[in-house]
Design an enzyme around this catalytic site. Structure first.
Site, mmCIF file in Angstrom:
data_model
loop_
_atom_site.group_PDB
_atom_site.id
_atom_site.type_symbol
_atom_site.label_atom_id
_atom_site.label_comp_id
_atom_site.label_asym_id
_atom_site.label_seq_id
_atom_site.Cartn_x
_atom_site.Cartn_y
_atom_site.Cartn_z
ATOM 1 N N SER A 123 17.548 7.653 -13.045
ATOM 2 C CA SER A 123 18.088 8.572 -12.351
ATOM 3 C C SER A 123 19.250 8.166 -11.481
ATOM 4 O O SER A 123 19.567 7.004 -11.262
ATOM 5 C CB SER A 123 16.981 9.247 -11.641
ATOM 6 O OG SER A 123 17.422 9.865 -10.636
ATOM 7 N N TYR A 127 10.700 5.353 -5.490
ATOM 8 C CA TYR A 127 11.042 6.107 -6.781
ATOM 9 C C TYR A 127 12.445 5.549 -7.158
ATOM 10 O O TYR A 127 12.694 5.122 -8.184
ATOM 11 C CB TYR A 127 11.029 7.655 -6.613
ATOM 12 C CG TYR A 127 11.637 8.378 -7.654
ATOM 13 C CD1 TYR A 127 10.957 8.409 -8.720
ATOM 14 C CD2 TYR A 127 12.959 8.858 -7.808
ATOM 15 C CE1 TYR A 127 11.337 9.177 -9.765
ATOM 16 C CE2 TYR A 127 13.523 9.407 -8.990
ATOM 17 C CZ TYR A 127 12.654 9.744 -9.836
ATOM 18 O OH TYR A 127 13.210 10.567 -10.895
HETATM 19 N N1 LIG Z 1 13.161 16.354 -12.864
HETATM 20 C C1 LIG Z 1 14.196 15.828 -12.625
HETATM 21 O O1 LIG Z 1 14.878 16.450 -11.559
HETATM 22 C C2 LIG Z 1 14.521 14.478 -12.823
HETATM 23 C C3 LIG Z 1 16.024 13.776 -12.338
HETATM 24 C C4 LIG Z 1 16.128 12.660 -12.615
HETATM 25 C C5 LIG Z 1 15.548 11.715 -13.442
HETATM 26 N N2 LIG Z 1 14.318 12.268 -13.980
HETATM 27 C C6 LIG Z 1 13.355 11.366 -14.793
HETATM 28 O O2 LIG Z 1 13.268 12.105 -15.804
HETATM 29 C C7 LIG Z 1 11.786 11.750 -16.394
HETATM 30 C C8 LIG Z 1 11.030 12.818 -16.782
HETATM 31 O O3 LIG Z 1 10.550 13.479 -15.539
HETATM 32 P P1 LIG Z 1 10.120 14.900 -15.618
HETATM 33 O O4 LIG Z 1 11.227 15.623 -14.396
HETATM 34 O O5 LIG Z 1 9.958 15.540 -16.964
HETATM 35 O O6 LIG Z 1 8.733 14.868 -14.834
HETATM 36 P P2 LIG Z 1 7.273 15.316 -15.318
HETATM 37 O O7 LIG Z 1 7.345 16.526 -16.158
HETATM 38 O O8 LIG Z 1 6.591 14.872 -14.252
HETATM 39 O O9 LIG Z 1 7.078 14.164 -16.434
HETATM 40 C C9 LIG Z 1 6.681 12.804 -16.193
HETATM 41 C C10 LIG Z 1 5.744 12.416 -17.335
HETATM 42 O O10 LIG Z 1 5.314 11.304 -16.881
HETATM 43 C C11 LIG Z 1 3.817 11.032 -17.290
HETATM 44 N N3 LIG Z 1 3.047 10.195 -16.537
HETATM 45 C C12 LIG Z 1 2.942 9.932 -15.234
HETATM 46 N N4 LIG Z 1 2.120 9.013 -14.647
HETATM 47 C C13 LIG Z 1 1.715 8.362 -15.884
HETATM 48 C C14 LIG Z 1 1.066 7.274 -16.241
HETATM 49 N N5 LIG Z 1 0.432 6.417 -15.110
HETATM 50 N N6 LIG Z 1 0.832 6.866 -17.446
HETATM 51 C C15 LIG Z 1 1.472 7.674 -18.601
HETATM 52 N N7 LIG Z 1 2.289 8.786 -18.408
HETATM 53 C C16 LIG Z 1 2.453 9.194 -17.084
HETATM 54 C C17 LIG Z 1 3.391 12.550 -17.104
HETATM 55 O O11 LIG Z 1 2.069 12.740 -17.744
HETATM 56 P P3 LIG Z 1 0.955 13.586 -17.111
HETATM 57 O O12 LIG Z 1 1.629 15.209 -16.907
HETATM 58 O O13 LIG Z 1 -0.040 13.652 -18.301
HETATM 59 O O14 LIG Z 1 0.505 12.979 -15.898
HETATM 60 C C18 LIG Z 1 4.491 13.294 -17.386
HETATM 61 O O15 LIG Z 1 4.476 13.515 -18.979
HETATM 62 C C19 LIG Z 1 11.375 10.577 -15.448
HETATM 63 O O16 LIG Z 1 11.701 9.464 -15.888
HETATM 64 C C20 LIG Z 1 12.098 11.084 -14.060
HETATM 65 O O17 LIG Z 1 12.260 10.257 -13.403
HETATM 66 C C21 LIG Z 1 13.901 13.526 -13.506
#
Ligand SMILES: NC(=O)c1ccc[n+]([C@@H]2O[C@H](COP(=O)([O-])OP(=O)(O)OC[C@H]3O[C@@H](n4cnc5c(N)ncnc54)[C@H](OP(=O)(O)O)[C@@H]3O)[C@@H](O)[C@H]2O)c1
EC number: 1.1.1.-
Length: 217
Positions: A81, A114
């Site tokens: 990020s 984070y």
């Molecule tokens: N959304 C944003 O604005 C944003 C911005 C910058 C970067 N990112 C990055 O994008 C990536 C995806 O994030 P997202 O926004 O799609 O969030 P998300 O919908 O919450 O997805 C995160 C995923 O991580 C899994 N996870 C959490 N804890 C875990 C564990 N202990 N073991 C295995 N899996 C686990 C979750 O699985 P469960 O649902 O089964 O818990 C979920 O599938 C992340 O690396 C985040 O840092 C997101």
């Protein structure tokens, strides 16, 4: 197959189960993350955000490294990020401060934890690329966009509110993030890690972070 990145034993079991399938591994996407968690320690005794967002992935890639190399061309994509810029993991003497990676409860701030884990993602990806690219395994760290509506905010209602308010304005970013798809699914588009996706979404192999220059060479 299940994988709990918060447990090193689960990561081990997952890697063993994958290897038992005896299939190639061309693309490994380290996407999972936790955000805004209240402070807690994992069974391994480490702060949870750090272990889930960085160490679990790091360990998984180490365990699957031989499979990746045998499967070359192969690619690791680490979803980081832009928020990595708002933190530091060094002490005042510019040495790595391990206590910042897995802080005690008193030193914990969820946002900072984070951001630090996202900085670790980039450092890891760059070093991985440096070490494995001669063997046909490339690594890229990527930024999918800012405040894109997902379930990332679920651990604190304040973030749920903020992400909900931002949602109408971040739809275009979600579309932009889709441009990352070629990188995520195609290990064959160049063994130097180069692919035709927007440069703004690829976190550079060389970048200056405050006083430190992290380089992949
Ligand atoms: N959304 C944003 O604005 C944003 C911005 C910058 C970067 N990112 C990055 O994008 C990536 C995806 O994030 P997202 O926004 O799609 O969030 P998300 O919908 O919450 O997805 C995160 C995923 O991580 C899994 N996870 C959490 N804890 C875990 C564990 N202990 N073991 C295995 N899996 C686990 C979750 O699985 P469960 O649902 O089964 O818990 C979920 O599938 C992340 O690396 C985040 O840092 C997101």
């Amino acid at each position: 197959m299940t994988l709990d990145l918060a447990q090193l034993r689960s990561v081990q079991h997952f890697a063993q189960a994958f290897k038992a399938k005896n299939v190639p591994l061309h693309v490994l996407v380290c996407n999972a993350a936790a955000f805004a968690l209240p402070w807690s320690l994992t069974k391994d005794g480490l702060e949870t955000t750090f272990q889930v967002n960085h160490l679990g992935h790091f360990y998984l890639v180490q365990l699957l490294q031989d499979v990746l190399c045998r499967s070359a061309p192969a690619r690791v994509v680490v979803v980081s990020s832009e928020s990595h810029r708002f933190t530091d993991i060094n002490d005042s003497s510019k040495n790595l401060d391990f206590s910042r990676l897995s802080p005690s409860k008193n030193d914990y701030w969820a946002m900072l934890a984070y951001n630090r884990s996202k900085l670790c993602n980039i450092l890891f990806s760059n070093e991985l690329h440096r070490r494995l690219s001669p063997r046909g395994v490339t690594s890229n760290a990527v930024h999918p966009g800012n405040m894109m509506y997902s379930s990332l905010h679920r651990h604190w209602w304040v973030y749920t509110l903020l992400f909900t308010l931002a949602r109408p304005f971040t739809k275009s970013m979600t579309r932009k993030a889709l441009l990352l798809v070629p990188l995520l699914i195609d290990a064959h588009s160049g063994n130097d890690g180069s692919v035709s996706v927007p440069e703004s979404l690829i976190l550079p192999a060389k970048f200056k972070h405050k006083d430190i220059v992290y380089e992949s060479e």
